[in-house]
Enzyme design. Structure first.
Site, PDB file in Angstrom:
ATOM      1  N   HIS A 144       2.405   7.011   8.372  1.00 25.78           N
ATOM      2  CA  HIS A 144       3.485   6.797   7.397  1.00 25.78           C
ATOM      3  C   HIS A 144       4.844   7.081   8.023  1.00 25.78           C
ATOM      4  O   HIS A 144       4.952   7.801   9.009  1.00 25.78           O
ATOM      5  CB  HIS A 144       3.259   7.692   6.168  1.00 25.78           C
ATOM      6  CG  HIS A 144       1.979   7.374   5.459  1.00 25.78           C
ATOM      7  ND1 HIS A 144       0.841   8.115   5.653  1.00 25.78           N
ATOM      8  CD2 HIS A 144       1.666   6.388   4.595  1.00 25.78           C
ATOM      9  CE1 HIS A 144      -0.146   7.590   4.919  1.00 25.78           C
ATOM     10  NE2 HIS A 144       0.333   6.542   4.270  1.00 25.78           N
ATOM     11  N   ASP A 167       0.839  -1.194   0.000  1.00 29.63           N
ATOM     12  CA  ASP A 167       0.000   0.000   0.000  1.00 29.63           C
ATOM     13  C   ASP A 167       0.875   1.245   0.000  1.00 29.63           C
ATOM     14  O   ASP A 167       1.952   1.258  -0.587  1.00 29.63           O
ATOM     15  CB  ASP A 167      -0.972  -0.053   1.189  1.00 29.63           C
ATOM     16  CG  ASP A 167      -0.229  -0.413   2.490  1.00 29.63           C
ATOM     17  OD1 ASP A 167       0.894   0.098   2.706  1.00 29.63           O
ATOM     18  OD2 ASP A 167      -0.758  -1.221   3.282  1.00 29.63           O
ATOM     19  N   SER A 168       0.441   2.305   0.693  1.00 32.42           N
ATOM     20  CA  SER A 168       1.217   3.549   0.668  1.00 32.42           C
ATOM     21  C   SER A 168       2.568   3.403   1.369  1.00 32.42           C
ATOM     22  O   SER A 168       3.508   4.142   1.058  1.00 32.42           O
ATOM     23  CB  SER A 168       0.432   4.695   1.310  1.00 32.42           C
ATOM     24  OG  SER A 168       0.041   4.348   2.617  1.00 32.42           O
ATOM     25  N   LEU A 169       2.675   2.453   2.305  1.00 35.42           N
ATOM     26  CA  LEU A 169       3.971   2.262   2.961  1.00 35.42           C
ATOM     27  C   LEU A 169       4.998   1.777   1.935  1.00 35.42           C
ATOM     28  O   LEU A 169       6.204   1.961   2.122  1.00 35.42           O
ATOM     29  CB  LEU A 169       3.854   1.273   4.128  1.00 35.42           C
ATOM     30  CG  LEU A 169       2.918   1.711   5.262  1.00 35.42           C
ATOM     31  CD1 LEU A 169       2.871   0.661   6.368  1.00 35.42           C
ATOM     32  CD2 LEU A 169       3.350   3.070   5.838  1.00 35.42           C
TER      33      LEU A 169
END
Lengths: 246, 246
Positions: free
Chosen positions: B190, B10-12
């Protein structure tokens, strides 16, 4: 299959994924659109890169050619022929011919978009300190000079212009910034974190200016943006194809 | 052709090429040996990544499979089903089944080396501030909690263990460091630059520990090291093949 962008050069390219690296900034800005292949070879001059080119970018490789090639050479060619890194020196005229031959190879491969980066400036006092601290070498004069590096930078820009390619002159760009010697360079030659950030900014600006079909907004973006996915109808949303870069 | 490593998540993962990013640190550490493909999809949960998987990693793609897959999911699955990001929530048991299905797909593709990263912890007060500052949302309670994220992290590690895969539990790793809330995270979810550096260190250590054939020293290194190139006999040196990672 995402388009592939190739970064080809010496240590200024090999080290472009260090913290704040200009290569990494491309992957970040173009996430979900492209793949970046880093083809930097520390210490190499244009002669050696040209010699390795059939291995790096084979003409018979199946599949589409790289969508963009960013070429950054000259920092090692500019080593002086009578100093400690003489082995890496390449005469200016040969450097220009090598650059043109690399571009010709890329064009034969079908690469339509090529951006040239020139080498940056050199800070001689820091090079001397660096040689002493890292290799115990007490040199009388640095292996590179700011002036000669500037000539190679100008030559790279000249070759680019003669081949109708856009270029970024890092030598002039850096030199115009007060404090570039220690703020933009980490060892008198390679980019500091601030230098990496600046080069990344310039590269992305140059791509936007010279290759308008290669902006993040113009390229396909894999998968719909998560804000456009309907939690109930997620399968239909995913099947509807890619989204737009936000 | 260099081996390809795929970072899937995902965004990580999508943001792993930000300054000091853990993905970029792999490209840097493995320069001249591998290519990294970042396949991070911000906001996606395991259900949506699994749905997009035939596009991301098609089974009928020609050529060798990725040499290594790094899988990092769960941060969005862990959104609470009754709060502002409910759409992204995936029940814990489905999350585990989705992870196993993604691993099964990768194994069908022929991926021999898989490393699982769990989601990291969540700092709820910062999430509330972040929602207010970036979206004008005055929430009473955060869309994710540290405790529930911890359950998803434990589940990811459990799935990895049951499939004989190594894993890194970022939730426990981060939580044990004093000040993780603001030093290792930038918005309560994040990674900050320091967090990115830490994850990069852990990932490279885990690769060395669990996949000894995938260290920088064990992998082929393209082109001889420049210190091994004889200036006069450079053609023979280049023709002699690749060098060793220094």
């Amino acid at each position: 299959m995402r388009p592939v962008w190739v970064l080809l050069g010496d240590s200024l390219t090999q080290r472009s994924f260090e913290p704040s690296g200009w290569g990494a900034s491309l992957v970040n800005a173009y996430s979900r659109s492209i793949d970046v292949q880093c083809r930097g070879y520390s210490g190499y001059n244009s002669r050696w890169v040209l010699g390795l080119l059939p291995t790096i970018l084979p003409l018979d490789k199946p599949g589409p050619p790289p969508q963009l090639l960013i070429l950054c050479l000259g920092a090692n060619d500019a080593c002086l022929p009578d100093r400690s890194s003489a082995k890496q020196h390449v005469p200016l005229e040969e450097f220009k011919a090598n650059l043109a031959a690399i571009v010709q190879h890329a064009r034969r491969l079908g690469v339509a978009n090529i951006l040239v980066l020139t080498p940056g400036p050199v800070h001689e006092p820091t090079r001397l300190t660096h040689a002493l601290q890292t290799r115990g070498l007490a040199l009388e004069s640095a292996e590179r000079t700011a002036a000669v590096s500037g000539a190679y930078a100008a030559a790279a820009a000249e070759v680019a212009h003669s081949l109708s390619l856009p270029s970024i002159n890092l030598w002039t760009g850096f030199s115009q910034r007060p404090g570039w010697e220690t703020e933009l360079l980490c060892d008198g030659l390679h980019f500091s974190s601030a230098g990496q950030t600046l080069v990344g900014d310039w590269v992305r600006e140059a791509i936007a200016a010279h290759f308008p079909t290669l902006t993040p907004q113009a390229l396909p973006w894999e998968g719909p943006d998560h804000t456009d996915i309907d939690g109930e109808r997620w399968e239909a949303c995913l099947a509807s194809g890619g989204g737009k870069h936000p």
